[in-house]
Design a protein around this motif. Structure first.
Motif, PDB file in Angstrom:
ATOM      1  N   LEU A   1      51.849 -46.824  42.783  1.00  0.00           N
ATOM      2  CA  LEU A   1      51.549 -47.297  44.139  1.00  0.00           C
ATOM      3  C   LEU A   1      51.439 -48.824  44.170  1.00  0.00           C
ATOM      4  CD1 LEU A   1      48.870 -44.623  45.115  1.00  0.00           C
ATOM      5  CD2 LEU A   1      51.204 -44.815  46.025  1.00  0.00           C
TER       6      LEU A   1
ATOM      7  N   GLU B   1      46.025 -39.340  47.977  1.00  0.00           N
ATOM      8  CA  GLU B   1      46.631 -39.508  46.660  1.00  0.00           C
ATOM      9  C   GLU B   1      45.729 -40.326  45.748  1.00  0.00           C
ATOM     10  OE1 GLU B   1      51.137 -40.285  44.922  1.00  0.00           O
ATOM     11  OE2 GLU B   1      50.557 -41.204  46.837  1.00  0.00           O
TER      12      GLU B   1
ATOM     13  N   SER C   1      55.546 -42.779  37.426  1.00  0.00           N
ATOM     14  CA  SER C   1      55.571 -41.921  38.607  1.00  0.00           C
ATOM     15  C   SER C   1      56.886 -42.051  39.366  1.00  0.00           C
ATOM     16  CB  SER C   1      54.414 -42.274  39.544  1.00  0.00           C
ATOM     17  OG  SER C   1      54.635 -43.544  40.143  1.00  0.00           O
TER      18      SER C   1
ATOM     19  N   ALA D   1      57.239 -42.482  42.514  1.00  0.00           N
ATOM     20  CA  ALA D   1      57.130 -43.630  43.430  1.00  0.00           C
ATOM     21  C   ALA D   1      57.428 -44.931  42.706  1.00  0.00           C
ATOM     22  CB  ALA D   1      55.731 -43.678  44.047  1.00  0.00           C
TER      23      ALA D   1
ATOM     24  N   THR E   1      50.064 -42.622  38.626  1.00  0.00           N
ATOM     25  CA  THR E   1      50.075 -42.579  40.091  1.00  0.00           C
ATOM     26  C   THR E   1      49.613 -43.900  40.685  1.00  0.00           C
ATOM     27  OG1 THR E   1      49.727 -40.182  40.198  1.00  0.00           O
ATOM     28  CG2 THR E   1      49.051 -41.473  42.119  1.00  0.00           C
TER      29      THR E   1
ATOM     30  N   GLN F   1      54.871 -50.285  43.695  1.00  0.00           N
ATOM     31  CA  GLN F   1      55.654 -50.080  44.916  1.00  0.00           C
ATOM     32  C   GLN F   1      55.437 -51.247  45.879  1.00  0.00           C
ATOM     33  OE1 GLN F   1      54.561 -46.481  47.099  1.00  0.00           O
ATOM     34  NE2 GLN F   1      56.718 -46.025  47.424  1.00  0.00           N
TER      35      GLN F   1
END
Length: 238
Positions: free
Chosen positions: A94, A48, A134, A136, A90, A97
């Motif tokens: 991450l 990713e 995103s 996520a 993206t 997260q």
């Protein structure tokens, strides 16, 4: 007098609708900014991350062997211009997260948000999100909020990767198809008039959030029903 709408699905924007724009542009952006380079260097084998970096180089006009410093320079430029570009979202997602998982970040909802979300969910309405952030990042941001973990209230998450640009009708057509719902059975809440235009063009019900002090607080919402807080509207299941 409180307006009443009937629907099967409630789809929500996040920035300026559920949270203050400053939370994203200051708190979250400032958290991600210094971590972009280290994250890229620490995850060279992550598919990713590798795909995002390759796309950043292509979109940023960088050579394939460009350094992480060069890639981060492009990312910072996009952030400064508030560009809604998928590989940036993206990488931010991450990083956020991990930040939520480690307790560094806590999403701050407007005071009227959590009661409305829980009320809709308990009534049988189905909830989804459509945000430029995103998927996520969305899920992470809901996992740790000032009102607890609210991830269980939402069934579906959409972003510009799995749905498309937020101001274009085909994106809303794709979401309606994914939800297996008729457009008229969906109500979309956003603070951005152009996004509401896109949803309305596909036949969705729309409600504008003109929150005081937010960038679109004094915007012209045209024919869209407009409220300042969720307390001003009632949505009931069909």
């Amino acid at each position: 007098m409180t307006a009443t709408l009937t629907a099967r699905w409630v789809v929500l924007d996040i920035e300026g609708t559920l949270t203050a724009t400053s939370y994203v542009h200051v708190t979250l952006y400032d958290y991600a900014r210094p971590r972009l380079g280290p994250w890229i260097d620490e995850h060279p084998e992550d598919p990713e991350v590798a795909a995002a970096v390759a796309e950043i180089k292509e979109l940023g006009g960088l050579p394939a062997d460009a350094s992480t410093v060069d890639v981060v320079r492009v990312l910072h430029g996009w952030m400064d211009a508030d560009r809604k570009i998928a590989p940036l979202k993206t990488l931010q997602g991450l990083i956020w997260q991990r930040g939520y998982a480690e307790g560094d970040l806590t999403t701050e909802f407007f005071g009227d948000v959590a009661p409305a979300l829980r009320s809709w969910h308990e009534s049988g309405l189905r909830l989804a999100v459509f945000s430029s952030g995103s998927v996520a990042g969305q899920i992470a941001s809901f996992s740790r909020t000032t009102d607890g973990d609210v991830t269980g209230l939402f069934e579906r998450h959409f972003d510009t990767v799995n749905a498309g640009p937020k101001r274009e009708a085909p994106s809303y057509r794709a979401i309606a198809s994914a939800l297996e719902a008729e457009p008229g059975d969906i109500v979309f809440f956003s603070d951005v008039p152009a996004e509401l235009d896109g949803a309305a063009a596909d036949g969705w019900q729309t409600v504008g959030l003109a929150r005081e002090g937010e960038p679109f607080g004094d915007a012209d919402f045209g024919t869209h029903r407009t409220i300042r807080t969720f307390d001003e509207i009632k949505v009931v299941p069909r």
